[in-house]
Motif scaffolding. Structure first.
Motif, PDB file in Angstrom:
ATOM      1  N   ASN A  95       0.792  -1.759  -0.207  1.00  0.00           N
ATOM      2  CA  ASN A  95       0.246  -0.111   0.195  1.00  0.00           C
ATOM      3  C   ASN A  95       0.488   0.889   0.158  1.00  0.00           C
ATOM      4  N   ASP A 120      -8.248  11.707   0.673  1.00  0.00           N
ATOM      5  CA  ASP A 120      -8.955  10.686   0.117  1.00  0.00           C
ATOM      6  C   ASP A 120      -7.938  10.033  -0.998  1.00  0.00           C
ATOM      7  N   TRP A 121      -6.630  10.068  -1.032  1.00  0.00           N
ATOM      8  CA  TRP A 121      -6.050   8.853  -1.401  1.00  0.00           C
ATOM      9  C   TRP A 121      -5.569   7.200  -1.195  1.00  0.00           C
ATOM     10  N   SER A 122      -5.130   8.208   0.760  1.00  0.00           N
ATOM     11  CA  SER A 122      -4.856   7.379   1.240  1.00  0.00           C
ATOM     12  C   SER A 122      -5.615   7.086   2.526  1.00  0.00           C
ATOM     13  N   GLU A 123      -6.710   7.016   2.166  1.00  0.00           N
ATOM     14  CA  GLU A 123      -8.399   7.599   3.302  1.00  0.00           C
ATOM     15  C   GLU A 123      -8.696   5.314   3.407  1.00  0.00           C
ATOM     16  N   GLU A 124      -8.655   4.817   1.983  1.00  0.00           N
ATOM     17  CA  GLU A 124      -8.140   3.131   2.331  1.00  0.00           C
ATOM     18  C   GLU A 124      -6.561   2.447   2.844  1.00  0.00           C
ATOM     19  N   GLY A 125      -6.734   1.380   2.769  1.00  0.00           N
ATOM     20  CA  GLY A 125      -5.655   0.930   3.042  1.00  0.00           C
ATOM     21  C   GLY A 125      -5.209   0.405   4.816  1.00  0.00           C
ATOM     22  N   GLY A 126      -6.004   0.774   5.363  1.00  0.00           N
ATOM     23  CA  GLY A 126      -5.574   0.398   6.684  1.00  0.00           C
ATOM     24  C   GLY A 126      -4.017   1.512   6.739  1.00  0.00           C
ATOM     25  N   ARG A 129      -2.299   7.358  10.101  1.00  0.00           N
ATOM     26  CA  ARG A 129      -2.065   8.483   9.931  1.00  0.00           C
ATOM     27  C   ARG A 129      -1.588   9.447  11.095  1.00  0.00           C
ATOM     28  N   ARG A 151      -8.814  14.338  10.134  1.00  0.00           N
ATOM     29  CA  ARG A 151      -8.880  12.921   9.332  1.00  0.00           C
ATOM     30  C   ARG A 151      -7.810  12.480   9.962  1.00  0.00           C
TER      31      ARG A 151
END
Length: 265
Positions: A95, A120-126, A129, A151
């Protein structure tokens, strides 16, 4: 379990990746009592991919981390954003590398990605941040909107900034900021040179094997931040040694202007 959540394994952005330097860094991390690190190398460092090619050749990867010289190394990346500021993104190798590939058009100043799109790009994938050094003079985050800052999962009590600004003043400032946003504070040394390991770290009350487990423990508050009584000498000596090494390697000295105070490497 002790982990440093903001570390670098290269001397500087413009230096070549050195397997010998990496091995020395891991040995020193272990010697400073660490069990794990988040390897949050700059996304626009020279030949970012060399790091993972070496790790894949030499160390086992399981549960989302490499086991390198006795240290759990969780993959990550430090990303510059258009609005000014740095974001630490930690997650599984595949990821992190996919995100780095998407960021390729945004590696140069003037083309950095905007904060909302990165989120937005890093929202998925667990991903975990973290807002890096939110009160650093040269690359702050406090000027950004609360909507976007909320966020993030946490904010970075940064070893370099503690040295530059003083522990009590910095801790109060970042504590109030994080509390207002309803997010925890975690520790990261921001080291490029091994003397800085142990300046600040997070001690968790139980072991974890994945970034998902780490995120859950941070949300629970199942950790404490340790600040070394030798922080000042650790950070100062690391920066002196780093400067001398860069001069000996004929590397530019202006790629890390944010090292202390108003300083971007």
């Amino acid at each position: 379990m002790k982990i440093d959540l903001h570390t670098h394994v290269k001397l500087s952005k413009k230096s070549e990746f050195s397997p010998a330097y990496f091995k020395e860094m891991m040995a020193e991390a272990r010697g400073n009592g660490l069990d794990a690190i988040a390897m949050t190398e700059h996304f626009n460092t020279l030949r970012y991919e060399d790091i993972y090619e070496m790790l894949d050749r030499n160390y086992p990867y399981e549960n989302g981390y490499y086991l390198a010289e006795g240290i759990k190394v969780f993959p990550g990346i430090e990303v510059d954003i258009k609005e000014t500021g740095h974001i630490l993104i930690i997650g599984r190798r595949e990821n992190v590398l996919e995100l780095r590939s998407r960021l390729e058009p945004h590696t140069e100043k003037g083309r950095f990605i905007d904060f909302r799109t990165l989120l937005d790009w890093s929202e998925e994938g667990g991903f975990l941040r973290i807002g890096a050094h939110p009160f650093r003079e040269g690359t702050p985050l406090h000027h950004l909107s609360d909507e976007l800052l909320k966020r993030l999962d946490a904010f970075d009590l940064n070893g370099k900034d503690v040295y530059a600004q003083g522990l009590e003043a910095y801790r109060a400032k970042i504590g109030e900021f994080a509390k207002r946003l309803g997010r925890p504070v975690v520790a990261g040394s921001d080291t490029h040179q091994f003397m800085q390991y142990g300046s600040v770290l997070n001690e968790f009350d139980r072991n974890f094997e994945t970034v998902g487990e780490l995120k859950a423990l941070i949300r629970e508050g199942a950790y404490c931040i340790e600040v070394s009584p030798a922080l000042d000498i650790k950070v100062k000596s690391a920066n002196i040694i780093k400067g001398l090494l860069k001069k000996s390697l004929l590397l530019p000295v202006d790629d890390d202007l944010e090292e202390l105070g108003d300083q971007s490497a």
